[in-house]
Write a protein that holds these residues in place. Structure first.
Motif, PDB file in Angstrom:
ATOM      1  N   ASP A 183       0.842  -1.215   0.000  1.00 28.41           N
ATOM      2  CA  ASP A 183       0.000   0.000   0.000  1.00 28.41           C
ATOM      3  C   ASP A 183       0.871   1.256   0.000  1.00 28.41           C
ATOM      4  O   ASP A 183       0.608   2.215  -0.732  1.00 28.41           O
ATOM      5  CB  ASP A 183      -0.902   0.045   1.245  1.00 28.41           C
ATOM      6  CG  ASP A 183      -1.961  -1.052   1.210  1.00 28.41           C
ATOM      7  OD1 ASP A 183      -2.189  -1.621   0.132  1.00 28.41           O
ATOM      8  OD2 ASP A 183      -2.543  -1.341   2.276  1.00 28.41           O
ATOM      9  N   LEU A 184       1.913   1.231   0.847  1.00 32.70           N
ATOM     10  CA  LEU A 184       2.820   2.388   0.946  1.00 32.70           C
ATOM     11  C   LEU A 184       3.535   2.629  -0.389  1.00 32.70           C
ATOM     12  O   LEU A 184       3.613   3.760  -0.871  1.00 32.70           O
ATOM     13  CB  LEU A 184       3.848   2.138   2.061  1.00 32.70           C
ATOM     14  CG  LEU A 184       4.954   3.189   2.213  1.00 32.70           C
ATOM     15  CD1 LEU A 184       4.381   4.514   2.709  1.00 32.70           C
ATOM     16  CD2 LEU A 184       6.042   2.706   3.168  1.00 32.70           C
ATOM     17  N   LEU A 185       4.038   1.558  -0.996  1.00 28.12           N
ATOM     18  CA  LEU A 185       4.800   1.709  -2.241  1.00 28.12           C
ATOM     19  C   LEU A 185       3.895   2.183  -3.380  1.00 28.12           C
ATOM     20  O   LEU A 185       4.304   2.999  -4.210  1.00 28.12           O
ATOM     21  CB  LEU A 185       5.493   0.395  -2.611  1.00 28.12           C
ATOM     22  CG  LEU A 185       6.479  -0.131  -1.563  1.00 28.12           C
ATOM     23  CD1 LEU A 185       7.155  -1.403  -2.041  1.00 28.12           C
ATOM     24  CD2 LEU A 185       7.528   0.924  -1.211  1.00 28.12           C
ATOM     25  N   ARG A 186       2.658   1.700  -3.385  1.00 29.17           N
ATOM     26  CA  ARG A 186       1.701   2.137  -4.410  1.00 29.17           C
ATOM     27  C   ARG A 186       1.461   3.646  -4.276  1.00 29.17           C
ATOM     28  O   ARG A 186       1.498   4.393  -5.250  1.00 29.17           O
ATOM     29  CB  ARG A 186       0.380   1.377  -4.248  1.00 29.17           C
ATOM     30  CG  ARG A 186      -0.592   1.582  -5.397  1.00 29.17           C
ATOM     31  CD  ARG A 186      -1.940   0.927  -5.102  1.00 29.17           C
ATOM     32  NE  ARG A 186      -1.852  -0.474  -4.755  1.00 29.17           N
ATOM     33  CZ  ARG A 186      -2.147  -0.966  -3.538  1.00 29.17           C
ATOM     34  NH1 ARG A 186      -2.543  -0.167  -2.563  1.00 29.17           N
ATOM     35  NH2 ARG A 186      -2.056  -2.260  -3.303  1.00 29.17           N
ATOM     36  N   ARG A 187       1.267   4.071  -3.025  1.00 30.72           N
ATOM     37  CA  ARG A 187       0.975   5.493  -2.751  1.00 30.72           C
ATOM     38  C   ARG A 187       2.173   6.372  -3.117  1.00 30.72           C
ATOM     39  O   ARG A 187       2.028   7.366  -3.829  1.00 30.72           O
ATOM     40  CB  ARG A 187       0.617   5.635  -1.263  1.00 30.72           C
ATOM     41  CG  ARG A 187       0.150   6.990  -0.835  1.00 30.72           C
ATOM     42  CD  ARG A 187      -0.715   6.900   0.420  1.00 30.72           C
ATOM     43  NE  ARG A 187      -0.100   6.155   1.517  1.00 30.72           N
ATOM     44  CZ  ARG A 187       0.858   6.624   2.306  1.00 30.72           C
ATOM     45  NH1 ARG A 187       1.317   7.840   2.120  1.00 30.72           N
ATOM     46  NH2 ARG A 187       1.350   5.888   3.282  1.00 30.72           N
ATOM     47  N   ILE A 188       3.363   6.004  -2.668  1.00 29.91           N
ATOM     48  CA  ILE A 188       4.551   6.824  -2.963  1.00 29.91           C
ATOM     49  C   ILE A 188       4.860   6.756  -4.464  1.00 29.91           C
ATOM     50  O   ILE A 188       5.198   7.767  -5.079  1.00 29.91           O
ATOM     51  CB  ILE A 188       5.772   6.342  -2.143  1.00 29.91           C
ATOM     52  CG1 ILE A 188       5.528   6.575  -0.653  1.00 29.91           C
ATOM     53  CG2 ILE A 188       7.048   7.047  -2.594  1.00 29.91           C
ATOM     54  CD1 ILE A 188       6.679   6.150   0.253  1.00 29.91           C
ATOM     55  N   GLY A 189       4.717   5.580  -5.026  1.00 30.53           N
ATOM     56  CA  GLY A 189       5.053   5.374  -6.443  1.00 30.53           C
ATOM     57  C   GLY A 189       4.164   6.143  -7.406  1.00 30.53           C
ATOM     58  O   GLY A 189       4.551   6.411  -8.542  1.00 30.53           O
ATOM     59  N   ARG A 190       2.969   6.502  -6.951  1.00 34.13           N
ATOM     60  CA  ARG A 190       2.080   7.305  -7.801  1.00 34.13           C
ATOM     61  C   ARG A 190       2.582   8.729  -7.938  1.00 34.13           C
ATOM     62  O   ARG A 190       2.353   9.387  -8.927  1.00 34.13           O
ATOM     63  CB  ARG A 190       0.685   7.348  -7.164  1.00 34.13           C
ATOM     64  CG  ARG A 190      -0.188   6.233  -7.638  1.00 34.13           C
ATOM     65  CD  ARG A 190      -1.642   6.608  -7.427  1.00 34.13           C
ATOM     66  NE  ARG A 190      -2.412   5.384  -7.235  1.00 34.13           N
ATOM     67  CZ  ARG A 190      -3.089   5.091  -6.130  1.00 34.13           C
ATOM     68  NH1 ARG A 190      -3.137   5.951  -5.138  1.00 34.13           N
ATOM     69  NH2 ARG A 190      -3.749   3.975  -6.040  1.00 34.13           N
ATOM     70  N   ARG A 191       3.237   9.207  -6.875  1.00 33.80           N
ATOM     71  CA  ARG A 191       3.648  10.623  -6.838  1.00 33.80           C
ATOM     72  C   ARG A 191       5.028  10.855  -7.422  1.00 33.80           C
ATOM     73  O   ARG A 191       5.372  11.970  -7.764  1.00 33.80           O
ATOM     74  CB  ARG A 191       3.633  11.124  -5.399  1.00 33.80           C
ATOM     75  CG  ARG A 191       2.240  11.209  -4.851  1.00 33.80           C
ATOM     76  CD  ARG A 191       2.209  12.011  -3.576  1.00 33.80           C
ATOM     77  NE  ARG A 191       1.264  11.407  -2.645  1.00 33.80           N
ATOM     78  CZ  ARG A 191       1.582  11.004  -1.431  1.00 33.80           C
ATOM     79  NH1 ARG A 191       2.808  11.127  -0.979  1.00 33.80           N
ATOM     80  NH2 ARG A 191       0.659  10.474  -0.655  1.00 33.80           N
ATOM     81  N   ARG A 192       5.877   9.823  -7.459  1.00 38.21           N
ATOM     82  CA  ARG A 192       7.236   9.991  -7.986  1.00 38.21           C
ATOM     83  C   ARG A 192       7.685   8.649  -8.543  1.00 38.21           C
ATOM     84  O   ARG A 192       7.209   7.598  -8.082  1.00 38.21           O
ATOM     85  CB  ARG A 192       8.188  10.455  -6.890  1.00 38.21           C
ATOM     86  CG  ARG A 192       8.421   9.430  -5.820  1.00 38.21           C
ATOM     87  CD  ARG A 192       9.120  10.005  -4.625  1.00 38.21           C
ATOM     88  NE  ARG A 192       8.176  10.745  -3.806  1.00 38.21           N
ATOM     89  CZ  ARG A 192       8.479  11.800  -3.066  1.00 38.21           C
ATOM     90  NH1 ARG A 192       9.694  12.265  -3.040  1.00 38.21           N
ATOM     91  NH2 ARG A 192       7.576  12.399  -2.334  1.00 38.21           N
ATOM     92  N   PRO A 193       8.615   8.665  -9.523  1.00 37.74           N
ATOM     93  CA  PRO A 193       9.096   7.379 -10.043  1.00 37.74           C
ATOM     94  C   PRO A 193       9.796   6.612  -8.924  1.00 37.74           C
ATOM     95  O   PRO A 193      10.648   7.163  -8.226  1.00 37.74           O
ATOM     96  CB  PRO A 193      10.098   7.775 -11.139  1.00 37.74           C
ATOM     97  CG  PRO A 193       9.913   9.231 -11.377  1.00 37.74           C
ATOM     98  CD  PRO A 193       9.261   9.824 -10.171  1.00 37.74           C
ATOM     99  N   LEU A 194       9.407   5.349  -8.763  1.00 37.48           N
ATOM    100  CA  LEU A 194       9.939   4.530  -7.674  1.00 37.48           C
ATOM    101  C   LEU A 194      10.320   3.148  -8.194  1.00 37.48           C
ATOM    102  O   LEU A 194       9.501   2.466  -8.819  1.00 37.48           O
ATOM    103  CB  LEU A 194       8.867   4.404  -6.569  1.00 37.48           C
ATOM    104  CG  LEU A 194       9.129   3.398  -5.448  1.00 37.48           C
ATOM    105  CD1 LEU A 194      10.364   3.786  -4.632  1.00 37.48           C
ATOM    106  CD2 LEU A 194       7.897   3.294  -4.525  1.00 37.48           C
ATOM    107  N   ALA A 195      11.568   2.758  -7.951  1.00 36.03           N
ATOM    108  CA  ALA A 195      12.024   1.406  -8.305  1.00 36.03           C
ATOM    109  C   ALA A 195      12.364   0.680  -7.011  1.00 36.03           C
ATOM    110  O   ALA A 195      13.011   1.244  -6.132  1.00 36.03           O
ATOM    111  CB  ALA A 195      13.247   1.484  -9.209  1.00 36.03           C
ATOM    112  N   VAL A 196      11.903  -0.565  -6.899  1.00 36.79           N
ATOM    113  CA  VAL A 196      12.071  -1.335  -5.659  1.00 36.79           C
ATOM    114  C   VAL A 196      12.727  -2.675  -5.974  1.00 36.79           C
ATOM    115  O   VAL A 196      12.261  -3.398  -6.854  1.00 36.79           O
ATOM    116  CB  VAL A 196      10.687  -1.603  -5.000  1.00 36.79           C
ATOM    117  CG1 VAL A 196      10.854  -2.359  -3.688  1.00 36.79           C
ATOM    118  CG2 VAL A 196       9.912  -0.304  -4.787  1.00 36.79           C
TER     119      VAL A 196
END
Ligand code: UTP
Length: 233
Positions: free
Chosen positions: A34-47
């Motif tokens: 849930d956290l990664l989905r939320r943060i990833g919507r606002r900025r490019p995020l690679a995990v």
């Protein structure tokens, strides 16, 4: 095409030892997704996701069976990809449920949607190494290493009660520490991957070490706010 300002990329490396502890894993993974989905919507995020204990178990079976170090690394990579698939599936579209197998593929996927979740890429390093290469390649604003300790310590806190957390450390010094402590065999646990330390130290990429199970603190580190852990600069 107009030059649209792009928000700086964040890269997160989730250690396998955080991913699966045997304690409340499903609830933790659901909240992490849930956290990664939320943060990833606002900025490019690679995990990137590690293989942890599960990878080490399979690697040790493989070693007893006489597999080569390269084959053992590949066994480890398969486990990291299994973990990546679980997390990606829970995050849901646009995150590809099939983890990209190369850095180039991950970079390409990130153009189509965020977050992107992957495991290992090739033999010879760990998923921390993959995260570091990605962070350098993407000119990431920061790399966050979510691990099973709450900070870097001046000595092993499990062996010495006098161990003190190091809150800030410069890249050249940290790189030295990693080189002193790491070996380089499949499934080996490093303080931090040697390849990762070398790549990140070259560009002095801002890096945070945090306890991965504390999600509010992880969010702070990922979004550039003050956090509890270790800052490498
Ligand atoms: P991990 O990234 O899980 O390493 O990869 P680790 O040191 O066990 O870290 P934690 O405990 O999860 O945080 C597991 C193994 O898979 C192989 C290596 O053998 C590694 O030790 N691997 C992983 C690769 O060879 N290449 C990769 O890109 C990733």
């Amino acid at each position: 095409m107009p030059n649209v300002p792009v928000r700086p990329t964040t890269v997160l490396s989730v250690g396998g030892s955080v991913f699966r502890t045997g304690e409340d894993d499903v609830r933790y993974l659901g909240r992490l997704a849930d956290l990664l989905r939320r943060i990833g919507r606002r900025r490019p995020l690679a995990v990137t996701v590690g293989g942890g204990r599960t990878a080490r178990e399979y690697i040790s079976i493989g070693r007893e069976l006489g597999l080569t170090e390269i084959e053992l690394d590949e066994v480890g990579i398969d486990v990291t990809r299994l973990h990546a698939r679980l997390l990606a599936g829970r995050i849901g579209p646009p995150t590809p449920s099939h983890p990209p197998a190369t850095l180039a593929q991950a970079v390409l996927e990130l153009r189509h949607g965020s977050p992107v979740v992957l495991g290992g890429t090739e033999p010879g390093h760990t998923t921390d190494g993959v995260a570091a290469l990605l962070a350098v390649r993407l000119r990431a604003a920061r790399l966050v290493n979510a691990t099973n300790v709450d900070a870097l310590y001046d000595r092993d806190p499990k062996l010495d009660a006098k161990a003190r957390p190091i809150r800030r450390i410069a890249w050249p010094k940290f790189r030295e520490m990693v080189h002193e402590q790491s070996g380089g065999h499949a499934g080996e646990q490093f303080l931090f991957d040697r390849l990762a330390a070398d790549q990140l130290a070259r560009v002095r990429l801002p890096t945070a070490i945090v306890f991965g199970r504390d999600l509010p603190n992880l969010e702070k580190a990922m979004t550039g706010r003050p956090f509890l852990g270790t800052e490498i600069f």
